[in-house]
Design a protein around this motif. Structure first.
Motif, mmCIF file in Angstrom:
data_model
loop_
_atom_site.group_PDB
_atom_site.id
_atom_site.type_symbol
_atom_site.label_atom_id
_atom_site.label_comp_id
_atom_site.label_asym_id
_atom_site.label_seq_id
_atom_site.Cartn_x
_atom_site.Cartn_y
_atom_site.Cartn_z
ATOM 1 N N ALA A 36 -4.443 8.713 6.000
ATOM 2 C CA ALA A 36 -5.886 8.532 5.792
ATOM 3 C C ALA A 36 -6.196 7.413 4.803
ATOM 4 O O ALA A 36 -7.270 6.801 4.857
ATOM 5 C CB ALA A 36 -6.510 9.843 5.319
ATOM 6 N N ARG A 37 -5.269 7.082 3.907
ATOM 7 C CA ARG A 37 -5.543 6.035 2.917
ATOM 8 C C ARG A 37 -5.184 4.636 3.425
ATOM 9 O O ARG A 37 -5.408 3.646 2.730
ATOM 10 C CB ARG A 37 -4.772 6.324 1.626
ATOM 11 C CG ARG A 37 -3.264 6.352 1.785
ATOM 12 C CD ARG A 37 -2.556 6.657 0.458
ATOM 13 N NE ARG A 37 -1.130 6.833 0.611
ATOM 14 C CZ ARG A 37 -0.255 5.842 0.755
ATOM 15 N NH1 ARG A 37 -0.701 4.580 0.749
ATOM 16 N NH2 ARG A 37 1.034 6.086 0.898
ATOM 17 N N ASP A 47 -1.107 11.424 4.625
ATOM 18 C CA ASP A 47 -1.105 10.181 3.838
ATOM 19 C C ASP A 47 -1.673 8.998 4.622
ATOM 20 O O ASP A 47 -2.025 7.970 4.032
ATOM 21 C CB ASP A 47 0.320 9.828 3.388
ATOM 22 C CG ASP A 47 0.909 10.864 2.443
ATOM 23 O OD1 ASP A 47 0.127 11.626 1.840
ATOM 24 O OD2 ASP A 47 2.151 10.913 2.329
ATOM 25 N N TYR A 86 0.798 -1.227 0.000
ATOM 26 C CA TYR A 86 0.000 0.000 0.000
ATOM 27 C C TYR A 86 0.832 1.280 0.000
ATOM 28 O O TYR A 86 0.286 2.379 -0.068
ATOM 29 C CB TYR A 86 -0.952 -0.001 1.201
ATOM 30 C CG TYR A 86 -1.951 -1.128 1.124
ATOM 31 C CD1 TYR A 86 -3.054 -1.059 0.277
ATOM 32 C CD2 TYR A 86 -1.782 -2.281 1.891
ATOM 33 C CE1 TYR A 86 -3.969 -2.098 0.204
ATOM 34 C CE2 TYR A 86 -2.681 -3.328 1.820
ATOM 35 C CZ TYR A 86 -3.769 -3.233 0.966
ATOM 36 O OH TYR A 86 -4.667 -4.275 0.877
ATOM 37 N N GLU A 90 -5.266 1.441 6.351
ATOM 38 C CA GLU A 90 -6.191 0.787 7.277
ATOM 39 C C GLU A 90 -5.630 0.865 8.696
ATOM 40 O O GLU A 90 -4.501 0.448 8.960
ATOM 41 C CB GLU A 90 -6.358 -0.686 6.869
ATOM 42 C CG GLU A 90 -7.342 -1.470 7.694
ATOM 43 C CD GLU A 90 -8.797 -1.150 7.370
ATOM 44 O OE1 GLU A 90 -9.676 -1.657 8.078
ATOM 45 O OE2 GLU A 90 -9.048 -0.403 6.394
#
Length: 308
Positions: A189-190, A187, A179, A192
Motif C-alpha cells: 500500500a505504501r 506493505d 522505497y 506507487e
C-alpha cells in the motif's frame, strides 16, 4: 449472363462483403478497386437471377437467398483451397497466405521472432500479422488464427488452450532501493502502482499466497496505462511496481534491472488460448502455423501448460 459466369473471384468477393459488410474494406483487403468489388457482386447476382445483398446508404445485409448462398459459397471456396493444398503437398510445396492476430505486447516481444523462423522454414507462405488488444471478429476481419490472453466468451471459433501465462510482481532495483522492499502484501500500500486501465478490476490486486490463500490488496498510483509495453518501460524507469507477465519482463529480470517482489504472493495466472476459424483449420499452411506457434509458445518464459 450465363451461369458459367459464376466465377470463384466473384464468389470470393461476395463472401467477404457478406462477412465484412463493407465494400471499400473488402476492396482494400483484396487489393482491387471498390468498383471491381461492386461489379463482381452485380455480375454474380445477374448470373444467379436473385438479389444476394440488400444495400442501403448505411449498411449492407444479406437477403434470405443471400444467406443460403453464402453458406454454400463458403464451403465451395474451402473445398477449392483444400484441393489446391493437396495438389501442392504432393510435391512438398506449401504456399499461400495465413492471417494471424495477436495481443500487441506478446506479439512484439516473442511471436514476431517465431514468425521469422517459421518463414525461414516455409519461405513461400505469406503471413499477415496484426497486433491488437481488442477482441476482434475473426471472420469479419479475415483472420485465420488469433492468440488471446484472458478469459474467453462463448465463441463459434475452434479453441486450443496453450496453458496459462504466469505473472509476478515487479519493480526496478533502483525503486526498491529508494522505497524499500515489501515483506508482506499489506506493505504494498505504501508503494506507487503502475495500473492497467483496460483490465476490469485492476484497482485491486488479487494475490495467491503460499498456502493457496488469496489476498485482496488495494492497488493505485499516479500512472494509469493501457498497454503492456508501456508498463514494461514504466517498471524499468523506476516509476513504481505492478503485476507483469513473466514473458514481458524476463530479459529485464535477467539483467538485474527489475526484481520480483513478494515472490511467495503471485497474481493469478492468465489463460492463453489460440482461436482458429473452423473453416480454415484444415488448410495445410494454417495447420503448419498452428503447430509451429503452439510448440514455440510452450517454450516461452512463464508459459505453463496447465489449464487455467
Amino acid at each position: 449472363m450465363d451461369k458459367s459466369e459464376i466465377t470463384l473471384e466473384r464468389m470470393r468477393s461476395f463472401v467477404r462483403v457478406a462477412e465484412r459488410g463493407n465494400f471499400s474494406a473488402v476492396a482494400r483487403e483484396l487489393g482491387i478497386g471498390q468498383s471491381s468489388v461492386t461489379r463482381h457482386l452485380s455480375e454474380l447476382e445477374d448470373a444467379l437471377g436473385v438479389a444476394l445483398l440488400s444495400r442501403t446508404t448505411r449498411r449492407v445485409s444479406l437477403t434470405e437467398e443471400g444467406s443460403r448462398y453464402y453458406a454454400n459459397a463458403v464451403q465451395i471456396l474451402r473445398l477449392v483451397e483444400l484441393a489446391g493444398d493437396e495438389a501442392r503437398q504432393a510435391h512438398g510445396d506449401y504456399a499461400g497466405t495465413v492471417r494471424l492476430s495477436c495481443t500487441a505486447a506478446l506479439g512484439i516481444r516473442h511471436i514476431a521472432r517465431l514468425l521469422f523462423a517459421f518463414q525461414d522454414r516455409y519461405p513461400d507462405i505469406k503471413v499477415e500479422f496484426s497486433l491488437t488488444d481488442e477482441r476482434i471478429d475473426l471472420v469479419r476481419e479475415g483472420v485465420d488464427i488469433a492468440l488471446r490472453l484472458g478469459p474467453l466468451d462463448d465463441s463459434s471459433m475452434k479453441r486450443r488452450s496453450l496453458g496459462v501465462s504466469r505473472r509476478i510482481l515487479v519493480a526496478s532495483t533502483d525503486y526498491l532501493a529508494r522505497y524499500g522492499r515489501p515483506k508482506a502484501p499489506e506493505d504494498l500500500a505504501r508503494l506507487e502502482g503502475i495500473r492497467m486501465s483496460n483490465i476490469a478490476g485492476s484497482e485491486t490486486l488479487i494475490l495467491e499466497g503460499p498456502g493457496g490463500d488469496r489476498h485482496a490488496v488495494p492497488f493505485g498510483g499516479h500512472l494509469l496505462i493501457n498497454h503492456g509495453l508501456v508498463a514494461r518501460e514504466a517498471f524499468a524507469a523506476g516509476r513504481g511496481f505492478g503485476p507483469a507477465h513473466v514473458w514481458l519482463v524476463d530479459d529485464l529480470l535477467a539483467q538485474g534491472r527489475l526484481e520480483a517482489i513478494l515472490p511467495d504472493y503471485v497474481p493469478l495466472p492468465t489463460p492463453l488460448n489460440m482461436l482458429i476459424v473452423p473453416e480454415r483449420a484444415g488448410i495445410a499452411r494454417v495447420r503448419l502455423l498452428i503447430e509451429y506457434l503452439a510448440d514455440g509458445i510452450a517454450r516461452l518464459p512463464g508459459i505453463d501448460a496447465r489449464q487455467a
